[in-house]
Design a protein around this motif. Sequence first.
Motif, short mmCIF file in Angstrom:
data_model
loop_
_atom_site.label_atom_id
_atom_site.label_comp_id
_atom_site.label_asym_id
_atom_site.label_seq_id
_atom_site.Cartn_x
_atom_site.Cartn_y
_atom_site.Cartn_z
N ASN A 1 0.92 -1.22 0.06
CA ASN A 1 -0.41 -0.27 0.10
C ASN A 1 0.56 0.83 -0.10
OD1 ASN A 1 -2.61 -0.87 0.01
ND2 ASN A 1 -2.18 -1.78 2.39
N TRP B 260 -0.54 6.79 -3.73
CA TRP B 260 -2.35 6.85 -3.45
C TRP B 260 -2.66 7.82 -4.40
CZ3 TRP B 260 -5.97 4.65 0.53
CH2 TRP B 260 -5.59 4.10 0.79
N ASP C 112 -4.81 2.98 8.12
CA ASP C 112 -5.87 3.52 7.76
C ASP C 112 -7.09 5.18 7.79
OD1 ASP C 112 -8.27 3.54 5.47
OD2 ASP C 112 -9.49 2.64 6.89
N THR D 100 -9.01 -1.48 7.69
CA THR D 100 -9.64 -0.72 6.71
C THR D 100 -10.95 -1.09 7.68
OG1 THR D 100 -10.20 -2.86 5.37
CG2 THR D 100 -8.66 -1.38 3.99
N SER E 81 -4.26 -8.17 2.81
CA SER E 81 -4.72 -7.15 2.22
C SER E 81 -6.52 -7.46 2.43
CB SER E 81 -4.35 -6.59 1.01
OG SER E 81 -4.83 -7.79 -0.30
N ALA F 197 -10.26 -4.07 1.09
CA ALA F 197 -11.24 -3.20 1.15
C ALA F 197 -12.70 -2.92 1.07
CB ALA F 197 -10.92 -2.92 -0.21
N ARG G 90 -8.83 -2.57 -4.33
CA ARG G 90 -9.36 -1.01 -4.06
C ARG G 90 -10.49 -1.41 -4.82
NH1 ARG G 90 -5.74 -0.14 -1.08
NH2 ARG G 90 -4.25 1.35 -1.23
N THR H 87 -13.70 0.91 -6.62
CA THR H 87 -13.63 2.87 -7.14
C THR H 87 -14.99 3.29 -6.39
OG1 THR H 87 -15.24 1.70 -8.72
CG2 THR H 87 -13.53 2.09 -9.52
N CYS H 88 -14.99 5.08 -5.80
CA CYS H 88 -16.18 5.25 -4.96
C CYS H 88 -17.17 5.06 -5.76
CB CYS H 88 -15.55 6.81 -5.08
SG CYS H 88 -13.97 7.17 -4.06
N SER I 56 -4.14 2.47 -7.79
CA SER I 56 -4.94 3.37 -6.72
C SER I 56 -6.30 3.48 -7.74
CB SER I 56 -4.24 4.64 -5.66
OG SER I 56 -4.84 5.56 -5.87
#
Length: 449
Positions: free
Chosen positions: A138, A141, A242, A286, A326, A328, A371, A373-374, A413
Amino acid sequence: MDIFDNSDLEYLVDDFHGFSDSEEDEPFGEFEQKSEAESDFEDDLEPTQAGETKTDTSAFEVRNGKDIQGIPWEKLNYSRDQYRHKRLQQYKNFESLFRSRQGLDKECLQVEKGKNFYDFQFNTRLVRSTIAHFQLRNLLWATSKHDVYFMKNYSLMHWSSLLQRSKEVLNVAKPIVPTMKQPGLLSQSISRVQISTMAVKDDLIVAGGFQGELICKRINEPGVAFCTVLTSVENDITNSVDIYNAPSGSLRVITANNDCTVRVLDATNFAFLNSFTFDWSVNNVTVSPDGKLVAVLGDSPECLLADAGSGKVIHSLQGHLDYSFSSAWHPNGQILATGNQDTTCRLWDVRNLAKSLKVLKGNMGAIRALRFTCDGRFLAMAEPADFLHVFDTEAGYTQCQEIDMFGEIAGISFSPDTEALFVGVADRTYGSLLEFGRKRNRLYLDSIF
């Protein structure tokens, strides 16, 4: 978390992560320390008319046949396909627990590859990410589709894709004196920090170090606001950090260390709020989008869901075969993705945790970075080297874009607006930053009036 001496930095690499023509390899743990990642390719930096060297690869050049990393396959004694075949045959995935993998493939989702969700845009070898610990990735970013933060040896760097240049944000080899002073604040000066992990959110950069260090810096302010050593024993690495919003809305920092402890700090005044202890070294934490749950992963096949406020374990997630590094959260807070050294990512529905919802598998090695996406549309899943997989969540993760490269992956990222995807490649010769742009089907409609 496996421990080894890393007192000289700058980058740890051994033949374990690549391949050797020898059938007898050294046992894991005998690392060779080098200043940069090893490469199987010679440098081919092309001279320009101005006498400078060419370090970039554009989308136009790739459309005309150039390799996305600028590797001159036509000059080598083997083709790209031949090298890929050899790499797949001889790459050795690191395992902490030697458990039977029989039946694992049967669990894995059948995925249709060959999709193209993100188009290649640009590759620059002016950005050379470095990795301090082979299990922690990680280290990259993006705060916008033009701004990327990454680690290069002892320097925290910022890359501007608009200006096409990088600048040093923080040098962690030098003594760092925290600027925030207030009674009871457990800050202290530190120096020569080997950055093992980092996170960036809003205007805050948080980084962890090999000796349990924690560094908190505001992007738009000079100096470092807060830094300290979280642990009392050497090699209690800060494995994960985080930044999240608590249910109250306040910004907080959460850390995971080799001393089996998770710590929570207020991100405004950096006061310690709480700490939770577990039975094994914690490699990754996280927090869910609503700030109520924390995923705790470490030196155990089980992954834990705990209350972010009290640390009380709510559920143990069973299914992985090795240690995890990891995780997410989907933005809707209902799906958790966990990545493991058994080469799989498991998806968990928090509304039904009896078993994993789906199992996604890599090609060569452990799943070191995840990761979403938003907007929740895509999940990116990175192996230690060579492969990044992008899954379409709306297709039930059954459709995938496979990004095929060569070199250790330092970090991945998405930009907050989901328009860009960045991949940091750590390699002595072809270390670079790969940039991809989200593919949009924009149709021009003539006026019908």
